[in-house]
Design a protein around this motif. Structure first.
Motif, short mmCIF file in Angstrom:
data_model
loop_
_atom_site.label_atom_id
_atom_site.label_comp_id
_atom_site.label_asym_id
_atom_site.label_seq_id
_atom_site.Cartn_x
_atom_site.Cartn_y
_atom_site.Cartn_z
N SER A 82 0.83 -1.03 -0.11
CA SER A 82 0.20 -0.07 0.11
C SER A 82 0.79 1.16 0.09
CB SER A 82 -0.60 -0.63 1.13
OG SER A 82 -0.21 0.33 2.10
N SER A 83 2.21 1.21 0.60
CA SER A 83 3.43 2.16 0.40
C SER A 83 3.90 1.36 0.17
CB SER A 83 2.75 3.47 1.46
OG SER A 83 2.92 2.49 2.87
N LEU A 84 5.32 2.75 0.17
CA LEU A 84 6.82 2.10 0.28
C LEU A 84 7.11 3.28 1.24
CD1 LEU A 84 8.47 -0.81 -1.42
CD2 LEU A 84 9.57 1.46 -0.74
N GLN A 85 8.42 2.70 2.44
CA GLN A 85 8.91 4.06 2.50
C GLN A 85 10.71 3.67 2.81
OE1 GLN A 85 7.69 4.32 6.51
NE2 GLN A 85 6.05 3.99 6.00
N TRP A 86 11.35 4.28 2.33
CA TRP A 86 12.82 4.49 2.20
C TRP A 86 13.17 5.13 3.67
CZ3 TRP A 86 15.84 2.00 -0.85
CH2 TRP A 86 15.63 1.37 -2.56
#
Lengths: 118, 111
Positions: free
Chosen positions: B30-34
């Motif tokens: 649903s989302s991706l974080q770095w």
């Protein structure tokens, strides 16, 4: 800028002893998490906590682990009887929203507690 | 089981060069974080991408989320020694609260 804080930064304990790792999440956040990172390995999810109860946990989070929010600011992880393989960095994180309600949520991590079990 | 694979695991380049780090999965997020993580410290959030095809820029860093929300990339232009560090991608799964982390890309920028 608000940040997650953790104490102690380093904890050394003997196998079989109980340890409590402490965290102060960002003040207006409602969701709290514990992750761990064994040296050289991926960051792994342990547990999430919302509204004074566990909302999700991994298979790592067995009966020797427990979490608590004893007051309005602290969030703790207790390991009842430590094992050698519990040696790792333990990270606390918090977010203002949770994945169940929101398409996305941003988790902010503390500096970690390095737990060494001898 | 959702897995995120990052490549390369190690990258050492000269100052001024460009680079791209990849984060791939067979699962939809649903989302991706770095995040960026320094030795002995916690992950520091750099950016969150949510929409398939989304591109976000943070100075010389460009982040892209794949159209199918299964992969992401981090591109650094004109890398500097201060960019040295461990870069982690982490995916959020709809309906769940945990983040699934990749194993990280250790980047070294040589002066």
């Amino acid at each position: 800028e608000p940040e997650v804080t953790q104490t102690p930064s380093h904890q050394v304990t003997q196998m079989g002893q109980e340890v409590i790792l402490r965290c102060v999440p960002i003040s207006n956040h409602l969701y709290f998490y514990w992750y761990r990172q064994i040296l050289g390995q991926k960051v792994e999810f342990l547990v999430s906590f919302y509204n004074n109860e566990i909302s999700e946990k991994s298979e790592i989070f067995d009966d020797q682990f427990s979490v608590e929010r004893p007051d309005g600011s602290n969030f703790t992880l207790k390991i009842r009887s430590t094992k050698l393989e519990d040696s790792a960095m333990y990270f606390c994180a918090s977010s203002s929203t949770g994945g169940g309600l929101s398409m996305y949520y941003e988790q902010y991590f503390g500096p970690g507690t390095r737990l060494t079990v001898t | 089981t959702q897995l995120l694979e990052q490549s390369p695991q190690f990258l050492s380049i000269q100052e001024g060069e460009n680079l791209t780090v990849y984060c791939n999965s067979s699962s939809v997020f649903s989302s991706l974080q770095w995040y960026r993580q320094e030795p002995g410290e916690g992950p520091v959030l750099l950016v969150t991408v949510v929409t398939g095809g989304e591109v976000k820029k943070l100075k010389r860093l460009t982040f892209q989320f794949g159209d199918a929300r299964k992969d992401s990339s981090l591109h650094i232009t004109a890398a500097q020694p201060g960019d040295t560090g461990l870069y982690l991608c982490a995916g959020a799964i709809q309906g769940a609260q945990k983040l699934v982390f990749g194993q990280g890309t250790r980047l070294t920028i040589n002066p």
